[in-house]
Design a protein around this motif. Structure first.
Motif, PDB file in Angstrom:
ATOM      1  N   GLU A   1      25.685  21.328 -11.853  1.00 24.15           N
ATOM      2  CA  GLU A   1      25.308  19.948 -11.564  1.00 24.15           C
ATOM      3  C   GLU A   1      24.114  19.887 -10.615  1.00 24.15           C
ATOM      4  OE1 GLU A   1      29.668  17.791 -12.091  1.00 24.15           O
ATOM      5  OE2 GLU A   1      29.141  18.716 -10.181  1.00 24.15           O
TER       6      GLU A   1
ATOM      7  N   GLU B   1      31.492  13.047  -4.053  1.00 24.28           N
ATOM      8  CA  GLU B   1      31.980  13.881  -5.154  1.00 24.28           C
ATOM      9  C   GLU B   1      31.471  13.323  -6.477  1.00 24.28           C
ATOM     10  OE1 GLU B   1      36.220  15.421  -3.400  1.00 24.28           O
ATOM     11  OE2 GLU B   1      36.157  13.432  -4.281  1.00 24.28           O
TER      12      GLU B   1
ATOM     13  N   SER C   1      23.213  21.923  -0.740  1.00 24.62           N
ATOM     14  CA  SER C   1      24.659  22.004  -0.503  1.00 24.62           C
ATOM     15  C   SER C   1      25.085  21.236   0.729  1.00 24.62           C
ATOM     16  CB  SER C   1      25.079  23.473  -0.387  1.00 24.62           C
ATOM     17  OG  SER C   1      24.345  24.111   0.653  1.00 24.62           O
TER      18      SER C   1
ATOM     19  N   HIS D   1      32.198   6.246  -1.452  1.00 27.56           N
ATOM     20  CA  HIS D   1      32.094   7.610  -0.930  1.00 27.56           C
ATOM     21  C   HIS D   1      31.391   7.625   0.429  1.00 27.56           C
ATOM     22  CE1 HIS D   1      32.633   9.724  -5.094  1.00 27.56           C
ATOM     23  NE2 HIS D   1      33.594   8.875  -4.800  1.00 27.56           N
TER      24      HIS D   1
ATOM     25  N   THR E   1      29.951  13.301 -10.156  1.00 25.16           N
ATOM     26  CA  THR E   1      30.110  14.154 -11.334  1.00 25.16           C
ATOM     27  C   THR E   1      28.804  14.198 -12.127  1.00 25.16           C
ATOM     28  OG1 THR E   1      30.782  12.346 -12.775  1.00 25.16           O
ATOM     29  CG2 THR E   1      32.516  13.432 -11.484  1.00 25.16           C
TER      30      THR E   1
ATOM     31  N   PHE F   1      25.393  17.382  -1.228  1.00 19.41           N
ATOM     32  CA  PHE F   1      26.322  17.086  -2.314  1.00 19.41           C
ATOM     33  C   PHE F   1      27.389  18.165  -2.448  1.00 19.41           C
ATOM     34  CE2 PHE F   1      22.176  15.385  -3.799  1.00 19.41           C
ATOM     35  CZ  PHE F   1      22.509  14.049  -3.688  1.00 19.41           C
ATOM     36  N   LEU F   2      28.554  17.757  -2.847  1.00 19.68           N
ATOM     37  CA  LEU F   2      29.580  18.720  -3.230  1.00 19.68           C
ATOM     38  C   LEU F   2      29.552  18.829  -4.745  1.00 19.68           C
ATOM     39  CD1 LEU F   2      32.503  17.625  -0.887  1.00 19.68           C
ATOM     40  CD2 LEU F   2      30.992  19.588  -0.630  1.00 19.68           C
ATOM     41  N   PHE F   3      28.522  19.487  -5.285  1.00 12.24           N
ATOM     42  CA  PHE F   3      28.336  19.624  -6.723  1.00 12.24           C
ATOM     43  C   PHE F   3      28.631  21.066  -7.148  1.00 12.24           C
ATOM     44  CE2 PHE F   3      24.762  16.307  -6.380  1.00 12.24           C
ATOM     45  CZ  PHE F   3      25.698  15.276  -6.475  1.00 12.24           C
ATOM     46  N   SER F   4      28.925  21.230  -8.403  1.00 15.86           N
ATOM     47  CA  SER F   4      28.955  22.567  -8.972  1.00 15.86           C
ATOM     48  C   SER F   4      27.509  23.056  -9.082  1.00 15.86           C
ATOM     49  CB  SER F   4      29.615  22.564 -10.348  1.00 15.86           C
ATOM     50  OG  SER F   4      28.788  21.880 -11.268  1.00 15.86           O
TER      51      SER F   4
ATOM     52  N   LYS G   1      32.242  11.459   2.210  1.00 12.04           N
ATOM     53  CA  LYS G   1      32.422  12.611   1.326  1.00 12.04           C
ATOM     54  C   LYS G   1      31.996  12.208  -0.073  1.00 12.04           C
ATOM     55  CE  LYS G   1      35.874  15.895  -0.350  1.00 12.04           C
ATOM     56  NZ  LYS G   1      37.321  16.273  -0.341  1.00 12.04           N
TER      57      LYS G   1
END
Length: 667
Positions: free
Chosen positions: A659, A610, A650, A603, A612, A653-656, A608
């Protein structure tokens, strides 16, 4: 070439129940003959002895007795050695005898060493018994017994006195043979109707109760009068249903072993006019029912019971390819025809509907192993879609167990929670130490009881898992300073388990169950972990190289991107849902760390990230703080363009949202 299926089933049932004895006669040794090595017929040996004696006697045993009286024991042994080629090597059928039939006892009246060589050459776990002293000292459950002795021990049974006084001279062998003949299913191979050794065994049979397991003799001639004689003496004749007088004995035996093997593996001899849809469904159902006690499976457990089937890797799920055309090392045309018929059935709604109860179980096994797609030829079938179209859903009772595990919830499976909090408990001071020790000892005792209860209930996979967890807690207690020294010694004895050896030698596990246990043994013995680790490193290196090439303007693809990701997620699910504390070991932790760090490096090249929730779980649970900080600073934080501020993260990380909260809570 076909045999009466009921007889084949009786032998297979005995084998599965570990209750099969095979007697091996002189005819079996002839399969080891070559152009230069021959095993002579008894009639030829007797002709030589008769010529030396100058007698017309026809009784074989009397000829041997006369030769002994005339020339003495030394000369008799010397003559016999000339006729037995001890340098001969075992045939393929000797290997098949052990590997297909897997008898508990092999009893031979032969003096050659072909069976012993088969045991040694293949690393088989059998005690070789040549004397009564060997039998007394024998400790292994499986035995190869030479009841007529051998040349090395100078205890050959050959002449008339040897047979007449066998019970007196060999009382331990005699009683053991009576026990075998009255309690186990017996198969005679390499004997003929007129064989003197078979006649002696018939006398043993007559001395025992008439109520005993079946006994079978494999011959090629279907002689009615001989069959009646043998059956009157408790021996059923096994011969091909069709005329077989013109076939070679080797062909007879090869077909016989093939018939046994097909039945053992549940293979179906396909004939479009005979095999029903139900038989095809039952083939799949029977192969999977032994895994029913587990809450989650690994796809390798599925391919272990289905040959000609390989795993495919999709995005966050697996596929199973039941091969039709692609050549594989285990190629079997009959099994592939069975697969083809199975897919014909499940592709037609009307045919599928008739067997939905069993198909539901089959599909639930696939889904519990992470498999969503199955295919036979070209187009994959989504089994979840089939079930949803029928208004059925696979119950995911274990979904919460896995979520609670990766979110460090106190609602995770109880055993795993106890292991997770063990170290903190052990650090308590003062009055809590004694209480904590007792709590951990209680956990050990509970796991011990689980082993026994699972064995009683014939839940053999669960019993092995309980043994594994028990060994972990025993190791912790053995090294705990607040545990009594006498108890520490007890725990030290319990902290090691050789599951591979136990699978081979432990009579607690029926043969029919051992194939279901093997993948679990490979996992608990770390064989699978080492394999996954190696392949994970290879996958990450290949993927990293590809991403670097793309960044520099190159182009490329890899089919391994999903393999390690799918495997590790399913492995975590398998452990969480089945209460396996495998992550107590560094081998498991290193596998998880290696893959996730490798993923982060990939990554980084992509610029980028991603990650989980599973990735976060691995980073938090299996990396030490310094390791985790190094991973973050060297691979992620270097991409932060602004001065670090408090916030949601933000920019990193590109987390929900869920997460992000999880990460913040545990960091």
């Amino acid at each position: 070439m076909k045999f009466t299926q009921a007889n084949i089933d009786s032998i297979v049932t005995a084998q599965k129940n570990d209750n099969l004895t095979v007697f091996i006669g002189a005819g079996f040794s002839k399969f080891a003959e070559t152009e230069t090595i021959k095993f002579p017929l008894w009639s030829k040996l007797m002709e030589v002895l008769k010529n030396d004696l100058g007698t017309k006697e026809t009784d074989f045993l009397k000829i041997a007795q006369l030769y002994y009286l005339e020339f003495g024991e030394y000369k008799l042994y010397q003559k016999l050695r000339e006729f037995v080629p001890l340098h001969a090597m075992p045939s393929d059928l000797h290997t098949d005898l052990f590997q297909i039939l897997k008898p508990k006892y092999i009893v031979t009246t032969n003096w050659d060493n072909l069976l012993e060589k088969t045991v040694t050459n293949n690393g088989l776990v059998y005690d070789v018994i040549k004397t009564e002293a060997d039998l007394i000292k024998s400790s292994l459950p499986r035995k190869l017994i030479k009841i007529h002795g051998d040349f090395d021990n100078h205890n050959i049974v050959f002449k008339e006195d040897d047979y007449l006084n066998y019970s007196i001279n060999n009382p331990i062998f005699d009683n053991f043979l009576k026990h075998i003949l009255s309690t186990t299913t017996v198969l005679f191979l390499g004997y003929s109707y007129s064989d003197n050794n078979l006649k002696q065994i018939i006398k043993w049979i007559e001395k025992n109760s008439s109520i005993s397991p079946p006994r079978f003799l494999l011959i090629k001639e279907n002689n009615t009068s001989q069959n009646i004689y043998l059956e009157n003496h408790g021996i059923k004749v096994l011969c091909p249903i069709s005329n077989s007088e013109d076939i070679e004995y080797k062909e007879l035996y090869c077909n016989f072993f093939a018939a046994l093997e097909s039945t053992m593996e549940g293979k179906i001899k396909l004939d479009d006019s005979e095999v029903s849809d139900e038989a095809i469904i039952d083939y799949f159902y029977a192969n999977l029912i032994g895994l029913a006690e587990l809450n989650s499976l690994l796809p390798e457990q599925i391919t272990n019971v289905f040959s000609n089937c390989t795993i495919e890797y999709h995005h966050n799920c697996f596929g199973l390819h039941f091969h039709s055309n692609l050549m594989t090392l285990d190629y079997d045309s009959e099994i592939r025809k069975t697969y083809s018929k199975f897919f014909d059935i499940i592709s037609e709604e009307e045919r599928r509907e008739k067997y939905m109860y069993k198909l539901y179980y089959i599909f639930s096994c696939f889904i519990s192993s992470g498999v969503v797609f199955i295919k036979n030829k070209d187009t994959p079938i989504n089994i979840l879609k089939i079930l949803r179209n029928k208004g059925q859903e696979i119950e995911e009772n274990t979904k919460n167990d896995f979520y609670n595990f990766i979110s460090f919830s106190s609602n995770m499976p109880r055993i795993l929670f106890e292991f997770l909090t063990y170290d903190n408990k052990s650090e308590d001071n003062g009055d809590n130490i004694h209480k904590t020790s007792n709590t951990n000892i209680e956990l050990f005792e509970k796991l011990s009881l689980d082993v026994v209860n699972n064995l009683i209930r014939q839940r053999y996979l669960s019993a092995m898992i309980s043994k594994f967890n028990k060994s972990i807690i025993a190791k912790k207690l053995a090294n705990s300073p607040d545990v009594d020294k006498q108890l520490q010694n007890k725990f030290r004895k319990e902290q090691h388990n050789d599951f591979t050896n136990e699978l081979i030698n432990n009579d607690n596990y029926p043969n029919s169950y051992k194939r279901h246990l093997k993948p679990l043994v490979d996992l608990l013995g770390f064989k699978s972990i080492y394999k996954f680790y190696y392949e994970s490193v290879i996958d990450n290196e290949e993927h990293l190289s590809l991403e670097e090439s793309k960044k520099n303007g190159g182009f490329g693809v890899t089919d391994k991107e999903q393999r390690s990701n799918d495997r590790l997620i399913q492995l975590l699910k398998f452990c969480a849902n089945n209460n396996i504390a495998l992550d107590s070991y560094s081998e498991f932790q290193n596998l998880m760390k290696s893959y996730t760090i490798g993923k982060i490096k990939i990554h980084k090249v992509r610029e980028k990230f991603e990650l989980t929730q599973v990735d976060l779980f691995i980073l938090i649970k299996y990396l030490k703080f310094n390791e985790l900080w190094n991973v973050l600073t060297k691979n992620i934080l270097v991409f932060v363009k602004e001065e670090l501020k408090e916030g949601s993260g933000s920019n990193i990380f590109l987390f929900s949202e869920e997460e992000k909260k999880l990460f913040e809570r545990h960091i």
